[in-house]
Design a protein around this motif. Structure first.
Motif, short mmCIF file in Angstrom:
data_model
loop_
_atom_site.label_atom_id
_atom_site.label_comp_id
_atom_site.label_asym_id
_atom_site.label_seq_id
_atom_site.Cartn_x
_atom_site.Cartn_y
_atom_site.Cartn_z
N THR A 96 0.85 -1.54 -0.05
CA THR A 96 0.45 -0.20 0.18
C THR A 96 1.06 1.27 0.37
N GLY A 97 2.16 1.32 1.02
CA GLY A 97 2.51 2.16 0.90
C GLY A 97 3.89 2.87 -0.77
N ARG A 98 3.71 1.86 -1.68
CA ARG A 98 4.71 1.46 -2.80
C ARG A 98 3.63 2.36 -3.53
N GLU A 132 4.16 6.07 -3.97
CA GLU A 132 5.59 5.84 -3.70
C GLU A 132 5.50 4.63 -5.88
N ASN A 133 5.01 4.43 -6.18
CA ASN A 133 5.52 3.89 -7.84
C ASN A 133 4.50 3.74 -8.29
N ARG A 134 4.07 3.26 -9.67
CA ARG A 134 3.15 3.45 -10.78
C ARG A 134 3.72 2.68 -12.05
N VAL A 135 2.53 1.54 -12.26
CA VAL A 135 2.95 0.41 -12.66
C VAL A 135 2.65 1.18 -14.04
N VAL A 136 3.39 1.38 -15.23
CA VAL A 136 2.56 1.55 -16.80
C VAL A 136 2.39 0.63 -17.39
#
Length: 180
Positions: A55-57, A162-166
Motif C-alpha cells: 500500500t505504501g509503495r 511511491e510507484n506506478r506500473v505503466v
C-alpha cells in the motif's frame, strides 16, 4: 467507489506457515479490487506488514488491521455481511441484491481459511458461492469484488503512491508515481 459505504474483508482463520501466502493474497486482492480495508487474524502479522508495504509503495487508501475477535467482528458489524463459501447461493443470483444493500450500508465480506464454524454461516446475511466448486478463496474474493463493483475498481486512481506500473503489451515498467 470512495463515496459508497465501506467494504471491509475479514480473513476468517489463519494457520501460520501454511496460510501465510494465501492470507497475504487475500489482503492484496481486497486492496487491488476495491475494498477499503482488510481485517486479519491476530496471528497474521507478517501478512499485515506485507500488505501495508505494498500500500505504501503502490498507493491507497487502504487499511489493514489485526483482531483476535473474528466472531465479534461479524457479530458487531454495523451493516450487511457476505460470507464467501462454495456452499452458498450462486453469486450471479444474489449480486444485484447485495449491490443494492451496499448502496445504503457498509459491507463485510468474510473469506474463510480453515474450517469455518456454523456460527459464521448463521451470522451472514448472504452465504455466497462462486461456482460452488472447490477453488481458491482469493479467486472467489476477486470474482465477488468485481461483480460487486461492476468492474469500476479496474479504473481506480491510487493516492499517495511511491510507484506506478505503466501498462505495456510486453515487458515490465515501474516508475516513480510523480513521473508521467
Amino acid at each position: 467507489m470512495h463515496n459508497e459505504p465501506e467494504v471491509a474483508v475479514l480473513r476468517y482463520g489463519h494457520r501460520p506457515g501454511r496460510d501465510d501466502r494465501m492470507t497475504t493474497h487475500v489482503g492484496l486482492t481486497a486492496r487491488a479490487l476495491g475494498a477499503d480495508r482488510v481485517i486479519l487474524p491476530d496471528n497474521a502479522g507478517h501478512s499485515m506488514e506485507t500488505v501495508e508495504d505494498i500500500t505504501g509503495r503502490f498507493g491507497g487508501p487502504f487499511e489493514v488491521e489485526l483482531t483476535e475477535a473474528l466472531n465479534g467482528v461479524i457479530r458487531n458489524w454495523e451493516g450487511r455481511v457476505v460470507h464467501l463459501t462454495m456452499y452458498g447461493e450462486r453469486v450471479q443470483d444474489v449480486e444485484a441484491d447485495i449491490r443494492e444493500a451496499h448502496a445504503e450500508e457498509p459491507l463485510l465480506v468474510v473469506v474463510g481459511g480453515e474450517k469455518v464454524p456454523f456460527e459464521v454461516y448463521e451470522g451472514a446475511d448472504w452465504n455466497v458461492g462462486v461456482t460452488n466448486q472447490p477453488h481458491s478463496e482469493v479467486a472467489g474474493l476477486a470474482v465477488f469484488l468485481d461483480r460487486l463493483f461492476d468492474g469500476r475498481e479496474l479504473d481506480r486512481e491510487w493516492e499517495d503512491a511511491e510507484n506506478r506500473v505503466v501498462p505495456m503489451a510486453t515487458g515490465k515498467k515501474v516508475v516513480p508515481a510523480d513521473e508521467e
